[in-house]
Design a protein around this motif. Structure first.
Motif, PDB file in Angstrom:
ATOM      1  N   VAL A  13       0.844  -1.199   0.000  1.00 56.57           N
ATOM      2  CA  VAL A  13       0.000   0.000   0.000  1.00 56.57           C
ATOM      3  C   VAL A  13       0.882   1.252   0.000  1.00 56.57           C
ATOM      4  O   VAL A  13       0.620   2.215  -0.724  1.00 56.57           O
ATOM      5  CB  VAL A  13      -0.921  -0.008   1.257  1.00 56.57           C
ATOM      6  CG1 VAL A  13      -1.641   1.317   1.417  1.00 56.57           C
ATOM      7  CG2 VAL A  13      -1.922  -1.149   1.165  1.00 56.57           C
ATOM      8  N   GLU A  14       1.958   1.234   0.806  1.00 54.13           N
ATOM      9  CA  GLU A  14       2.853   2.407   0.903  1.00 54.13           C
ATOM     10  C   GLU A  14       3.442   2.734  -0.464  1.00 54.13           C
ATOM     11  O   GLU A  14       3.486   3.898  -0.873  1.00 54.13           O
ATOM     12  CB  GLU A  14       4.010   2.158   1.899  1.00 54.13           C
ATOM     13  CG  GLU A  14       3.599   1.936   3.339  1.00 54.13           C
ATOM     14  CD  GLU A  14       2.933   0.575   3.569  1.00 54.13           C
ATOM     15  OE1 GLU A  14       1.940   0.540   4.329  1.00 54.13           O
ATOM     16  OE2 GLU A  14       3.367  -0.435   2.976  1.00 54.13           O
ATOM     17  N   LYS A  15       3.873   1.694  -1.188  1.00 55.37           N
ATOM     18  CA  LYS A  15       4.494   1.941  -2.496  1.00 55.37           C
ATOM     19  C   LYS A  15       3.472   2.461  -3.501  1.00 55.37           C
ATOM     20  O   LYS A  15       3.792   3.296  -4.332  1.00 55.37           O
ATOM     21  CB  LYS A  15       5.205   0.679  -2.990  1.00 55.37           C
ATOM     22  CG  LYS A  15       6.484   0.446  -2.202  1.00 55.37           C
ATOM     23  CD  LYS A  15       7.131  -0.887  -2.439  1.00 55.37           C
ATOM     24  CE  LYS A  15       8.366  -1.016  -1.549  1.00 55.37           C
ATOM     25  NZ  LYS A  15       8.899  -2.365  -1.539  1.00 55.37           N
ATOM     26  N   SER A  16       2.228   1.955  -3.394  1.00 48.98           N
ATOM     27  CA  SER A  16       1.157   2.478  -4.264  1.00 48.98           C
ATOM     28  C   SER A  16       0.994   3.970  -4.045  1.00 48.98           C
ATOM     29  O   SER A  16       0.825   4.745  -4.988  1.00 48.98           O
ATOM     30  CB  SER A  16      -0.183   1.809  -3.941  1.00 48.98           C
ATOM     31  OG  SER A  16      -0.209   0.494  -4.393  1.00 48.98           O
ATOM     32  N   GLU A  17       1.037   4.376  -2.787  1.00 45.11           N
ATOM     33  CA  GLU A  17       0.800   5.788  -2.473  1.00 45.11           C
ATOM     34  C   GLU A  17       1.952   6.669  -2.941  1.00 45.11           C
ATOM     35  O   GLU A  17       1.745   7.788  -3.396  1.00 45.11           O
ATOM     36  CB  GLU A  17       0.461   5.938  -0.984  1.00 45.11           C
ATOM     37  CG  GLU A  17      -0.991   5.470  -0.762  1.00 45.11           C
ATOM     38  CD  GLU A  17      -1.425   5.255   0.668  1.00 45.11           C
ATOM     39  OE1 GLU A  17      -0.591   5.435   1.582  1.00 45.11           O
ATOM     40  OE2 GLU A  17      -2.612   4.910   0.864  1.00 45.11           O
ATOM     41  N   VAL A  18       3.177   6.148  -2.878  1.00 50.09           N
ATOM     42  CA  VAL A  18       4.346   6.896  -3.378  1.00 50.09           C
ATOM     43  C   VAL A  18       4.192   7.121  -4.888  1.00 50.09           C
ATOM     44  O   VAL A  18       4.363   8.235  -5.388  1.00 50.09           O
ATOM     45  CB  VAL A  18       5.670   6.130  -3.081  1.00 50.09           C
ATOM     46  CG1 VAL A  18       6.836   6.736  -3.845  1.00 50.09           C
ATOM     47  CG2 VAL A  18       5.961   6.139  -1.587  1.00 50.09           C
ATOM     48  N   ILE A  19       3.828   6.050  -5.612  1.00 51.23           N
ATOM     49  CA  ILE A  19       3.682   6.158  -7.068  1.00 51.23           C
ATOM     50  C   ILE A  19       2.521   7.081  -7.418  1.00 51.23           C
ATOM     51  O   ILE A  19       2.605   7.894  -8.338  1.00 51.23           O
ATOM     52  CB  ILE A  19       3.533   4.762  -7.705  1.00 51.23           C
ATOM     53  CG1 ILE A  19       4.889   4.057  -7.624  1.00 51.23           C
ATOM     54  CG2 ILE A  19       3.085   4.853  -9.161  1.00 51.23           C
ATOM     55  CD1 ILE A  19       4.891   2.630  -7.989  1.00 51.23           C
ATOM     56  N   SER A  20       1.441   7.005  -6.646  1.00 47.41           N
ATOM     57  CA  SER A  20       0.296   7.886  -6.869  1.00 47.41           C
ATOM     58  C   SER A  20       0.713   9.350  -6.736  1.00 47.41           C
ATOM     59  O   SER A  20       0.352  10.195  -7.568  1.00 47.41           O
ATOM     60  CB  SER A  20      -0.814   7.553  -5.870  1.00 47.41           C
ATOM     61  OG  SER A  20      -1.845   8.496  -5.969  1.00 47.41           O
TER      62      SER A  20
END
Length: 208
Positions: A13-20
């Motif tokens: 989830v953390e990596k998704s938010e960084v990419i977002s």
């Protein structure tokens, strides 16, 4: 630029938010699926095959929902009806087919599906390799379903957990020997085999 739908798979989830946040800075419209909001997942994944759609998802999010090129009218129909009926099977046949047809027409899904097929279908981007090969394969399997066109590409960093723990120094040494430069594509079968070997080790350790 072509307008192909893109699904970006991440391992957390953390990596998704960084990419977002990176895409926001670049003004790229997108949806984020991160297994936090289960009831929103299916409708978002169902529309991930429409032209121009960009969807970021943890590899586990939205499984069991078909990504149909041009959009999935059935998921949209169920989203409208789920407050009135217990399950999809309770919806009278005429009401169901009528609503699905109406959504398909209103959203121009058949023409959109043809357009997406012409430009190459769904493109899946893996932002790193998962500990388990099975999950990578599930992500890759979201494109090119049932004979549709589509392709996938995975990107790796020597700082990824999997690489750092199991393959980093060896791969670093190999790349130095091959004289690889920053930004060059690594299309080496040896490296791919080594990564799969690392995944096998993790799988065996988890199994034990």
């Amino acid at each position: 630029e072509l307008g192909r739908p893109v699904l970006v798979g991440t391992t957390s989830v953390e990596k998704s938010e960084v990419i977002s946040s990176m895409l926001k800075k670049r003004g790229v419209k997108h949806e984020v699926l991160n297994a936090k909001f289960h009831e929103k997942e299916a409708p978002i994944v169902a529309q991930a095959g429409r032209s121009g759609a960009v969807t970021i998802a943890t590899n586990m999010a939205g499984r069991g929902t078909d990504i149909v090129l041009g959009g999935n009218p059935e998921t949209m129909a169920w989203a409208r009806l789920q407050d009135r009926y217990e399950t999809r099977l309770d919806v009278p046949h005429e009401e169901w087919t009528g609503l699905v047809g109406e959504i398909e027409e209103a959203e121009n899904m058949v023409a959109d599906a043809e357009q997406v097929k012409r430009i190459g279908g769904l493109h899946v981007i893996g932002t790193e390799r998962h500990d388990a090969r099975r999950i990578d394969l599930q992500l890759r399997g979201r494109c090119g379903r049932q004979g549709d066109p589509g392709d996938s590409r995975f990107f790796l960093s020597l700082e990824d957990d999997l690489m750092r723990i199991f393959a980093g120094p060896w791969v670093k040494g190999l790349l130095a020997r091959l004289g690889m430069k920053e930004g060059e594509r690594i299309e080496s079968k040896i490296v791919t085999r080594r990564i799969e070997g690392a995944q096998k080790k993790v799988e065996e350790r988890n199994f034990e």
